[in-house]
Design a protein around this motif. Structure first.
Motif, short mmCIF file in Angstrom:
data_model
loop_
_atom_site.label_atom_id
_atom_site.label_comp_id
_atom_site.label_asym_id
_atom_site.label_seq_id
_atom_site.Cartn_x
_atom_site.Cartn_y
_atom_site.Cartn_z
N ILE A 53 -10.48 -9.29 6.99
CA ILE A 53 -10.71 -7.90 7.23
C ILE A 53 -9.34 -7.30 7.75
N TYR A 54 -8.78 -8.09 8.86
CA TYR A 54 -7.52 -7.65 9.43
C TYR A 54 -6.06 -7.41 8.28
N LEU A 55 -6.33 -8.39 7.38
CA LEU A 55 -5.21 -8.39 6.35
C LEU A 55 -5.40 -7.03 5.48
N LEU A 56 -6.81 -6.90 5.11
CA LEU A 56 -7.28 -5.75 4.36
C LEU A 56 -6.95 -4.57 5.07
N LYS A 57 -6.98 -4.35 6.25
CA LYS A 57 -7.02 -3.35 6.99
C LYS A 57 -5.58 -2.81 6.99
N ASP A 58 -4.72 -3.83 7.34
CA ASP A 58 -3.07 -3.46 7.25
C ASP A 58 -2.88 -3.16 6.04
N MET A 59 -3.19 -3.78 4.90
CA MET A 59 -2.68 -3.56 3.74
C MET A 59 -3.01 -1.93 3.25
N LEU A 60 -4.48 -1.76 3.40
CA LEU A 60 -4.89 -0.30 2.95
C LEU A 60 -4.54 0.65 3.97
N GLU A 61 -4.42 0.49 5.04
CA GLU A 61 -3.99 1.50 6.52
C GLU A 61 -2.63 1.84 5.87
N ARG A 62 -1.81 1.13 5.62
CA ARG A 62 -0.13 1.33 5.25
C ARG A 62 -0.03 1.62 3.91
N ASP A 63 -0.98 1.47 2.96
CA ASP A 63 -0.94 1.77 1.67
C ASP A 63 0.57 0.96 1.10
N THR A 64 0.70 -0.12 1.42
CA THR A 64 2.10 -0.94 1.02
C THR A 64 1.43 -1.86 0.00
N PRO A 65 2.32 -2.30 -1.07
CA PRO A 65 2.00 -3.22 -1.97
C PRO A 65 1.72 -4.62 -1.38
N ALA A 66 0.74 -5.52 -1.96
CA ALA A 66 0.00 -6.61 -1.47
C ALA A 66 1.25 -7.43 -1.35
N SER A 67 1.39 -8.22 -0.40
CA SER A 67 2.22 -9.55 -0.19
C SER A 67 1.72 -10.85 -0.74
N ALA A 68 2.59 -11.77 -1.07
CA ALA A 68 2.09 -12.97 -1.71
C ALA A 68 1.16 -13.69 -0.44
N SER A 69 1.54 -13.61 0.83
CA SER A 69 0.76 -14.06 1.93
C SER A 69 -0.89 -13.42 1.95
N VAL A 70 -0.95 -12.29 1.78
CA VAL A 70 -2.17 -11.55 1.82
C VAL A 70 -3.13 -12.18 0.71
N VAL A 71 -2.56 -11.95 -0.79
CA VAL A 71 -2.99 -12.57 -2.08
C VAL A 71 -3.72 -13.73 -1.96
N LYS A 72 -2.78 -14.62 -1.12
CA LYS A 72 -3.38 -16.06 -0.81
C LYS A 72 -4.45 -16.06 -0.38
N HIS A 73 -4.82 -15.43 0.71
CA HIS A 73 -6.02 -15.63 1.64
C HIS A 73 -7.07 -14.84 1.18
N ILE A 74 -6.79 -13.60 0.50
CA ILE A 74 -7.96 -12.91 -0.19
C ILE A 74 -8.34 -13.71 -1.49
N ASP A 75 -7.34 -14.42 -2.34
CA ASP A 75 -7.87 -15.02 -3.29
C ASP A 75 -8.67 -16.21 -2.96
N ARG A 76 -8.39 -16.69 -1.82
CA ARG A 76 -9.51 -17.91 -1.27
C ARG A 76 -10.93 -17.70 -1.01
N CYS A 77 -11.05 -16.42 -0.93
CA CYS A 77 -12.51 -16.06 -0.57
C CYS A 77 -13.26 -16.26 -1.76
N LEU A 78 -14.44 -16.71 -1.51
CA LEU A 78 -15.51 -17.08 -2.48
C LEU A 78 -16.38 -16.06 -3.01
#
Length: 431
Positions: A53-78
């Protein structure tokens, strides 16, 4: 949770306003971490719902392209949604995650190998004919697939047995009720179930018609859209949803009945998915309201008196999409008990088995760890058969090396069909 979205962006984008509202619901309590399968395995805060949720908040709030780190943790969500069941504040994690994945799909350039695997999954899994061909290829190349690494190996090994080439749901038709018709229902035709285990659909048709349902296999109905939705391909998911809403609306049914719980969670969300499309929003909402898991409908209709006492103990595996996504928890077990079975549950029934749609292919290492854990807890039970309400779980568990020997794995409807007059499910001949 405090947010700082720009007011002009909130004014322009209703989905962003929804994300803002969801984020503000979170109170940082951390209850979700205890029931998150990936956090239980990895112990990393960023692999918990709160961390994501913190990662999503930061990404959506700043409207920045997703980073590799963010993608790794979001992809791990089942997307198991165990956190939704646990959350005391009612955080709508599912829709926040959908927005995050769509943002990732728009802004992140994945490595070539990942793009290839995800592209194949999106092109093959939602189409039964293509999936049968893929299964056939997997069956023919099984010795080679065993040695392929990572995601490609998981993709090649997606199906290592010969597919069923015919299923009772292959063509649109109407099957009359046995006796007076109590209800007209559409039975959803899942993409992979006809190839993996067509007897589930056959059992569902027998069970529904025996209980007074006229069963419609609607013309024009296709994939529910979950596979592409979970990849962030929101327009492709909405296209599948629109086609299904039109097909079931034209069929004039009282209920849409689902035997694959992963599909059920998505179809029940069509009202939300298509809310921004005025020409179909009302119909989508109506279809969502009519959609039920098969066990919900049987609970409503009342199970017929069993024709015989099976005298078996059933280990019930609760699919995440059913217990968390749809909050259907008691109906399957109550029906099995009413049919004469003794029902037992494994330890930590809220934790995912690792199937989660295409997760076993996109995250094969974590998926195998979760499967081994689930098979261990199921194997510890003194049961004659394992039952579940989702073909993805059943197929994933059957393929595990630790699958309990001598314990068949079948769909709940197959046991209910047998108990009320249908044939004994395959694999139970010696029981």
């Amino acid at each position: 949770m405090q947010t700082r979205f720009a007011e002009d962006r909130l004014a322009r984008d209703p989905l962003l306003r929804q994300a803002n509202d969801i984020l503000r619901t979170c109170v940082h309590c951390g209850f979700c971490t205890a029931t998150c399968p990936t956090f239980v395995l990895l112990g990393d805060e960023l692999d918990s719902p709160r961390g994501r949720i913190y990662l999503l908040k930061d990404m959506l709030e700043r409207d920045t392209p997703a980073s590799a780190s963010v993608v790794k943790h979001i992809d791990r969500c089942l997307t198991c949604l165990s956190c939704v069941t646990t959350c005391p504040s009612g955080v709508d994690y599912m829709h926040l995650l959908d927005q995050g994945r769509a943002h990732i799909e728009r802004t992140y350039n994945r490595p070539r190998g990942e793009r290839l695997v995800r592209g194949i999954l999106a092109a093959v899994v939602p189409h039964t004919g293509r999936f049968r061909l893929a299964m056939l290829a997997g069956w023919l190349t099984a010795p080679v697939a065993r040695w392929m690494p990572g995601r490609l190996g998981a993709l090649a090994g997606m199906a290592t047995r010969r597919p069923a080439l015919r299923a009772p749901t292959d063509r649109a038709r109407v099957i009359p009720a046995q006796g007076p018709a109590r209800m007209r229902v559409a039975l959803m035709r899942n993409c992979v179930q006809p190839a993996l285990d067509p007897e589930i659909d056959a059992a569902a048709i027998r069970l529904l018609t025996r209980h007074g349902c006229e069963v419609v296999l609607a013309d024009g109905q296709g994939c529910c859209g979950a596979v592409v939705q979970h990849m962030g391909r929101e327009e492709a998911a909405r296209a599948f949803a629109r086609a299904n809403v039109r097909a079931w609306t034209q069929a004039g049914v009282d209920r849409v009945v689902i035997t694959v719980s992963g599909c059920g969670t998505t179809v029940k969300d069509y009202g939300h998915m298509l809310a921004g499309e005025p020409d179909i929003a009302a119909e989508a909402q109506a279809i969502s309201a009519k959609t039920v898991d098969v066990t919900e409908l049987l609970s409503e209709l009342g199970l017929r008196e069993p024709v015989a006492d099976p005298g078996l103990t059933v280990a019930y595996h609760a699919a995440c999409s059913l217990q968390h996504g749809q909050q259907v928890k008691t109906a399957p077990k109550a029906l099995l008990e009413a049919a004469g079975f003794r029902v037992v549950s494994p330890r930590d029934p809220h934790l995912c088995c690792g199937s989660a749609g295409t997760y076993s292919i996109t995250q094969p290492g974590l998926s195998r760890q979760l499967r081994a854990r689930k098979l261990e807890t199921l194997g510890a039970l003194e049961a004659d058969v394992v039952a579940a309400g989702n073909i993805g779980c059943l197929n994933h568990l059957r393929e595990g090396k630790g699958a309990p020997r001598g314990r068949p794995m079948v769909h709940t409807v197959q046991l209910l069909d047998w108990a009320t007059g249908g044939p004994r499910p395959r694999g139970l001949e010696s029981q």
